[in-house]
Design a protein around this motif. Structure first.
Motif, mmCIF file in Angstrom:
data_model
loop_
_atom_site.group_PDB
_atom_site.id
_atom_site.type_symbol
_atom_site.label_atom_id
_atom_site.label_comp_id
_atom_site.label_asym_id
_atom_site.label_seq_id
_atom_site.Cartn_x
_atom_site.Cartn_y
_atom_site.Cartn_z
ATOM 1 N N GLY A 84 0.821 -1.208 0.000
ATOM 2 C CA GLY A 84 0.000 0.000 0.000
ATOM 3 C C GLY A 84 0.855 1.258 0.000
ATOM 4 O O GLY A 84 0.553 2.233 -0.697
ATOM 5 N N SER A 85 1.953 1.238 0.755
ATOM 6 C CA SER A 85 2.858 2.395 0.792
ATOM 7 C C SER A 85 3.538 2.607 -0.549
ATOM 8 O O SER A 85 3.817 3.751 -0.942
ATOM 9 C CB SER A 85 3.910 2.190 1.886
ATOM 10 O OG SER A 85 3.301 2.104 3.163
ATOM 11 N N ALA A 86 3.809 1.524 -1.281
ATOM 12 C CA ALA A 86 4.399 1.648 -2.621
ATOM 13 C C ALA A 86 3.421 2.343 -3.569
ATOM 14 O O ALA A 86 3.827 3.155 -4.420
ATOM 15 C CB ALA A 86 4.777 0.270 -3.159
ATOM 16 N N TYR A 87 2.131 2.058 -3.429
ATOM 17 C CA TYR A 87 1.118 2.761 -4.227
ATOM 18 C C TYR A 87 1.126 4.252 -3.894
ATOM 19 O O TYR A 87 1.030 5.108 -4.785
ATOM 20 C CB TYR A 87 -0.269 2.171 -3.959
ATOM 21 C CG TYR A 87 -0.591 0.939 -4.755
ATOM 22 C CD1 TYR A 87 -1.455 0.992 -5.845
ATOM 23 C CD2 TYR A 87 -0.037 -0.302 -4.433
ATOM 24 C CE1 TYR A 87 -1.763 -0.147 -6.583
ATOM 25 C CE2 TYR A 87 -0.333 -1.438 -5.150
ATOM 26 C CZ TYR A 87 -1.193 -1.359 -6.229
ATOM 27 O OH TYR A 87 -1.489 -2.482 -6.959
ATOM 28 N N VAL A 88 1.227 4.573 -2.609
ATOM 29 C CA VAL A 88 1.250 5.970 -2.190
ATOM 30 C C VAL A 88 2.477 6.677 -2.770
ATOM 31 O O VAL A 88 2.381 7.795 -3.307
ATOM 32 C CB VAL A 88 1.254 6.075 -0.649
ATOM 33 C CG1 VAL A 88 1.443 7.525 -0.214
ATOM 34 C CG2 VAL A 88 -0.040 5.523 -0.074
ATOM 35 N N GLN A 89 3.646 6.033 -2.670
ATOM 36 C CA GLN A 89 4.869 6.634 -3.193
ATOM 37 C C GLN A 89 4.765 6.886 -4.695
ATOM 38 O O GLN A 89 5.203 7.925 -5.191
ATOM 39 C CB GLN A 89 6.063 5.721 -2.898
ATOM 40 C CG GLN A 89 6.464 5.665 -1.436
ATOM 41 C CD GLN A 89 6.999 6.983 -0.920
ATOM 42 O OE1 GLN A 89 7.589 7.779 -1.659
ATOM 43 N NE2 GLN A 89 6.776 7.248 0.357
ATOM 44 N N LEU A 110 -2.338 12.316 -2.306
ATOM 45 C CA LEU A 110 -3.137 11.136 -2.009
ATOM 46 C C LEU A 110 -2.710 10.518 -0.674
ATOM 47 O O LEU A 110 -1.525 10.338 -0.420
ATOM 48 C CB LEU A 110 -2.978 10.112 -3.131
ATOM 49 C CG LEU A 110 -4.132 9.146 -3.395
ATOM 50 C CD1 LEU A 110 -5.407 9.896 -3.749
ATOM 51 C CD2 LEU A 110 -3.765 8.189 -4.517
ATOM 52 N N THR A 111 -3.672 10.211 0.181
ATOM 53 C CA THR A 111 -3.377 9.588 1.474
ATOM 54 C C THR A 111 -3.408 8.062 1.351
ATOM 55 O O THR A 111 -3.919 7.518 0.369
ATOM 56 C CB THR A 111 -4.408 10.016 2.524
ATOM 57 O OG1 THR A 111 -5.710 9.569 2.115
ATOM 58 C CG2 THR A 111 -4.425 11.527 2.691
ATOM 59 N N PHE A 112 -2.885 7.403 2.379
ATOM 60 C CA PHE A 112 -2.840 5.944 2.369
ATOM 61 C C PHE A 112 -4.253 5.354 2.280
ATOM 62 O O PHE A 112 -4.502 4.424 1.512
ATOM 63 C CB PHE A 112 -2.141 5.431 3.633
ATOM 64 C CG PHE A 112 -1.973 3.942 3.689
ATOM 65 C CD1 PHE A 112 -0.862 3.330 3.130
ATOM 66 C CD2 PHE A 112 -2.930 3.137 4.305
ATOM 67 C CE1 PHE A 112 -0.696 1.952 3.179
ATOM 68 C CE2 PHE A 112 -2.774 1.759 4.368
ATOM 69 C CZ PHE A 112 -1.655 1.178 3.792
ATOM 70 N N SER A 113 -5.180 5.895 3.065
ATOM 71 C CA SER A 113 -6.536 5.338 3.069
ATOM 72 C C SER A 113 -7.215 5.506 1.713
ATOM 73 O O SER A 113 -7.902 4.601 1.242
ATOM 74 C CB SER A 113 -7.375 6.002 4.165
ATOM 75 O OG SER A 113 -7.480 7.398 3.962
ATOM 76 N N ARG A 114 -6.996 6.634 1.063
ATOM 77 C CA ARG A 114 -7.635 6.859 -0.233
ATOM 78 C C ARG A 114 -6.998 6.017 -1.330
ATOM 79 O O ARG A 114 -7.589 5.797 -2.385
ATOM 80 C CB ARG A 114 -7.570 8.342 -0.617
ATOM 81 C CG ARG A 114 -8.337 9.250 0.326
ATOM 82 C CD ARG A 114 -8.597 10.586 -0.311
ATOM 83 N NE ARG A 114 -9.582 10.459 -1.374
ATOM 84 C CZ ARG A 114 -9.681 11.315 -2.392
ATOM 85 N NH1 ARG A 114 -8.824 12.314 -2.492
ATOM 86 N NH2 ARG A 114 -10.599 11.148 -3.310
ATOM 87 N N THR A 115 -5.792 5.541 -1.079
ATOM 88 C CA THR A 115 -5.118 4.699 -2.071
ATOM 89 C C THR A 115 -5.717 3.300 -2.122
ATOM 90 O O THR A 115 -5.522 2.577 -3.101
ATOM 91 C CB THR A 115 -3.614 4.593 -1.727
ATOM 92 O OG1 THR A 115 -3.079 5.898 -1.553
ATOM 93 C CG2 THR A 115 -2.838 3.905 -2.842
ATOM 94 N N MET A 116 -6.474 2.920 -1.106
ATOM 95 C CA MET A 116 -6.957 1.547 -1.006
ATOM 96 C C MET A 116 -7.854 1.143 -2.180
ATOM 97 O O MET A 116 -7.768 0.018 -2.676
ATOM 98 C CB MET A 116 -7.690 1.339 0.312
ATOM 99 C CG MET A 116 -6.805 1.397 1.551
ATOM 100 S SD MET A 116 -5.513 0.111 1.591
ATOM 101 C CE MET A 116 -4.087 1.040 1.009
ATOM 102 N N LEU A 117 -8.731 2.040 -2.625
ATOM 103 C CA LEU A 117 -9.590 1.692 -3.756
ATOM 104 C C LEU A 117 -8.768 1.504 -5.031
ATOM 105 O O LEU A 117 -9.071 0.640 -5.858
ATOM 106 C CB LEU A 117 -10.662 2.763 -3.972
ATOM 107 C CG LEU A 117 -11.806 2.774 -2.952
ATOM 108 C CD1 LEU A 117 -12.819 3.847 -3.321
ATOM 109 C CD2 LEU A 117 -12.478 1.423 -2.852
#
Length: 348
Positions: free
Chosen positions: A234-239, A253-260
């Motif tokens: 998930g952190s890799a998506y954020v980065q 973009l925040t970590f929680s919003r990256t989940m979708l």
């Protein structure tokens, strides 16, 4: 098999050609903006994302060594090569190469392939459970002032329900896996005999994998590793999203919003076709970013392309090096793993 594969490729190309012809005048895409987004992407964020993904492969090797520890003590570093090679095979040949990892591990540590297929099955279930738990925890607590808040909360609730269902299913299978497998086979046989037998076989493999965890401590270690690994993913998506510094919708973009986005990406890769699947995955993630976050389609597509590199393709160089050092042919080992799995199914 080769004839079916050739027919599939022809079908995919024809469908893509039809889509391009029909929608060529309806799609407005600024290629200049796309290339500008790629040129100005932050290399530091991209490298950080790749480093996180490589760390997850090490965690996968550690987790696999825990799975096999009741049978055989195997250092995690000896299982790292099969992880690299196996995921490289999947990146190149698609999901048909999924059994390459258990095949290579079985060959490396001299254990039956069936035991490592069982490990692979339980590994998938831990992945699903850990990802669902992280999704539900992150999505359920998104701020109410965020756009599409209700979508995020609904996804979190569904994900949490899925996590609980997996936990209950695992407990039942651990206690009465054979009975569950027989019930599933009898219930599904009227619909399709091959599907019924396949599902029963997977349930049995899941039970065997659960039985490999001989203590509560091992279960907790595997669960912790799985949660840490999916937190890193998930952190890799954020980065990767933060690399697009010129697009506020992605850079903030925040970590929680990256989940979708993460869920959409995983869904897009579930039926990964060789090479062609790369482009479908880019399309899925770009559409998700455009719809969920309002990112311009050019920036979303550029981010989708980099996301594919960070989370999926970046393993190829390491996999090719390991295959070279271990004198392994990716194509041959993929074919051998398919054949070995087929022979095992027939034997059962």
């Amino acid at each position: 098999m080769k004839k079916r594969g050739g027919a599939l490729w022809v079908g995919v190309v024809v469908v893509l050609a039809i889509i391009v012809i029909v929608f060529r005048d309806r799609i407005h895409f600024d290629w200049g903006a796309f290339w500008q987004q790629l040129r100005h992407a932050s290399v530091g964020h991209i490298v950080a994302g790749i480093a996180l993904i490589y760390a997850t492969y090490w965690l996968r090797a550690v987790r696999w060594s825990v799975f096999v520890s009741p049978t055989k003590k195997v250092p995690a570093k000896s299982l790292l090569g099969p992880q690299f090679i196996g995921f490289t095979a999947v990146a190149v040949f698609g999901r048909l190469a999924d059994l390459t990892r258990p095949y290579l591990v079985a060959r490396r540590i001299s254990l039956p392939l069936s035991s490592q297929v069982a490990v692979y099955t339980i590994e998938r279930m831990f992945d699903l459970g850990a990802a669902a738990l992280i999704f539900s925890s992150a999505l359920a607590f998104t701020p109410k002032d965020l756009p599409h808040h209700e979508v995020f909360v609904r996804a979190g609730v569904v994900s949490l329900a899925l996590t609980l269902a997996i936990a209950v299913f695992a407990a039942v299978v651990r206690v009465a896996g054979g009975a569950v497998a027989r019930f599933a086979e009898v219930a599904l046989r009227p619909l399709s005999k091959p599907v019924a037998e396949s599902i029963a076989e997977k349930i049995t493999g899941f039970r065997d994998g659960l039985n490999a965890l001989s203590s509560v401590r091992e279960f907790l270690v595997v669960a912790a590793i799985s949660l840490a690994m999916w937190g890193m993913i998930g952190s890799a998506y954020v980065q990767t999203a933060h690399a697009f510094v010129e697009t506020p919708e992605l850079a903030g973009l925040t970590f929680s919003r990256t989940m979708l986005l993460m869920a959409a990406s995983i869904g897009g890769s579930a039926l990964q076709l060789p090479i062609v699947g790369w482009f479908t995955q880019i399309a899925v993630t770009a559409t998700a970013m455009h719809a969920f976050y309002g990112a311009p389609i050019e920036a979303a597509t550029a981010c989708g392309a980099i996301l594919l590199v960070v989370t999926f393709i970046c393993i190829i160089p390491a996999g090719l090096v390991c295959a070279r050092l271990e004198h392994v042919s990716l194509k041959r080992v993929t074919e051998e793993s398919e054949a070995a799995a087929g022979e095992q199914s027939l034997a059962q």
